[in-house]
Design an enzyme around this catalytic site. Structure first.
Site, PDB file in Angstrom:
ATOM      1  N   CYS A 110      39.316  48.863  32.659  1.00 17.02           N
ATOM      2  CA  CYS A 110      39.884  50.094  33.220  1.00 17.02           C
ATOM      3  C   CYS A 110      41.386  50.146  32.911  1.00 17.02           C
ATOM      4  O   CYS A 110      42.091  49.152  33.113  1.00 17.02           O
ATOM      5  CB  CYS A 110      39.646  50.135  34.728  1.00 17.02           C
ATOM      6  SG  CYS A 110      40.427  51.584  35.465  1.00 17.02           S
ATOM      7  N   GLU A 140      38.152  40.514  38.037  1.00 15.32           N
ATOM      8  CA  GLU A 140      39.439  41.180  37.767  1.00 15.32           C
ATOM      9  C   GLU A 140      40.595  40.190  37.974  1.00 15.32           C
ATOM     10  O   GLU A 140      41.558  40.167  37.195  1.00 15.32           O
ATOM     11  CB  GLU A 140      39.623  42.397  38.683  1.00 15.32           C
ATOM     12  CG  GLU A 140      40.953  43.101  38.413  1.00 15.32           C
ATOM     13  CD  GLU A 140      41.273  44.228  39.383  1.00 15.32           C
ATOM     14  OE1 GLU A 140      40.346  44.921  39.833  1.00 15.32           O
ATOM     15  OE2 GLU A 140      42.469  44.407  39.680  1.00 15.32           O
ATOM     16  N   SER A 237      33.864  44.655  45.091  1.00 16.93           N
ATOM     17  CA  SER A 237      35.021  44.468  45.970  1.00 16.93           C
ATOM     18  C   SER A 237      35.330  45.750  46.741  1.00 16.93           C
ATOM     19  O   SER A 237      35.479  45.737  47.966  1.00 16.93           O
ATOM     20  CB  SER A 237      36.216  44.048  45.117  1.00 16.93           C
ATOM     21  OG  SER A 237      37.389  44.066  45.865  1.00 16.93           O
TER      22      SER A 237
END
Ligand code: SF4
Length: 322
Positions: A110, A140, A237
């Site tokens: 992203c 991430e 998350s």
């Protein structure tokens, strides 16, 4: 059948179902899924995706059915296999390994995650020690830590800030995982400010617009309903945060993968049930939950007005014209 005498039976009021707005897919997830679909169209099956493209089994299974193969390590990808990095981003060593094997790579990281990587690199280049606020083990976080060519200190709680082995007057900077709740990071940032005399952080928070908007919407929803159902994966998350926020607002909140996990006793006495969905959960799963609720009795569905999202992220150039 005999007619009931007038007034002998009260008609059951329909259960109100209120949908949060916005909910579900964010621009980063739409882009990541589109990258896999277009790669399949352009290069043919199979294409190889490192890690779940987004944290949602339904999405992963649909892409598997179209010919995507999901792997955890690049060693599982054959020579010349079209390789896609997931929306969560990857560490530098993964990019290097792909380059050393000359794998054709499409990067579905992203852009807002890439922005955090770049911000972190800038701070390190300024000679600052970097602190990442995030959850250990989340891809991430692993990707962000692995993008920075200097030690990165991960903190998950205010207590961990106190335990950091960094001198109080050292120049430090922080960045955050994009999908935490604003409230989670607020306390930790305040603890960092107390602990360090020379601290900088990003001007605008790294909590992404989609996470922020979905959290605001679930707060609004919590004022109106007796129960909240969050549709999302257990390893997502941002979905977990939505569920936590609902509970913090005093409304029993449940994270469910799909309608099959809905337990009737959760909603038995509810007059109004709120539904939201994490950024990686498709709308079809929300529709499935509504169907299950509809089987329990009469329902009346409405959607909060909420905030309109118009953000779109550009596709990699090689896929733009597919
Ligand atoms: S939740 Fe935010 S950071 Fe994550 S993919 Fe979506 S837009 Fe990007």
């Amino acid at each position: 059948m005999q007619d009931m005498p007038h007034g002998s039976m009260t008609k059951r009021q329909p259960m109100k179902i209120i949908l949060a707005q916005p909910r579900g897919f964010c621009a980063g997830v739409v882009r990541a899924i589109e990258i896999v679909e277009r790669a399949l169209q352009k290069y043919g099956a199979p294409v190889y995706v490192r890690h779940e493209i987004v944290h949602n089994k339904y999405v992963v299974d649909s892409l598997k059915a179209k010919g995507a193969r999901f792997v955890e390590s690049l060693s599982e990808i054959p020579e010349n296999g079209v390789t896609i990095f997931s929306a969560h981003g990857v560490a530098r060593r993964v990019e290097d390994e792909a380059a050393s094997r000359a794998l054709p790579v499409l990067n579905a990281t992203c852009p807002l995650v890439t922005k955090v990587h770049n911000q972190g690199k800038r701070y390190v280049a300024q000679g600052r020690t970097l602190i990442l606020i995030g959850h250990a083990g989340h891809p991430e976080v692993e990707g962000t830590m692995g993008q920075i060519s200097a030690p990165v200190f991960l903190v998950q709680t205010e207590q961990e800030v106190e335990n950091l082995n960094i001198p109080a007057d050292s120049p430090v900077a922080y960045v955050t995982q994009t999908t935490l709740s604003v409230d989670d990071t607020k306390g930790i940032i305040a603890a960092l400010q107390r602990r360090f005399s020379d601290l900088v952080g990003p001007e605008t928070r790294d909590i992404c617009y989609a996470t922020q908007n979905r959290q605001t919407a679930v707060r609004e929803l919590s004022e109106l309903v007796d129960v909240i159902l969050v549709v999302g994966a257990k390893n997502s998350s941002n979905s977990n945060r939505l569920c936590e926020i609902g509970s913090e607002m005093g409304v029993p909140s449940y994270l469910i993968t799909d309608g099959g996990e809905l337990q009737p006793e959760w909603v038995r006495d509810a007059r109004a049930v709120g539904i939201t969905a994490g950024a990686s959960a498709p709308e079809v799963l929300v529709e499935g939950v509504i169907k299950v609720l509809g089987r329990l009795g009469p329902i009346e569905v409405s959607t909060l007005s909420g905030r309109e999202e118009t953000i779109e992220f550009r596709l990699p150039a090689e896929l733009a014209a597919v």
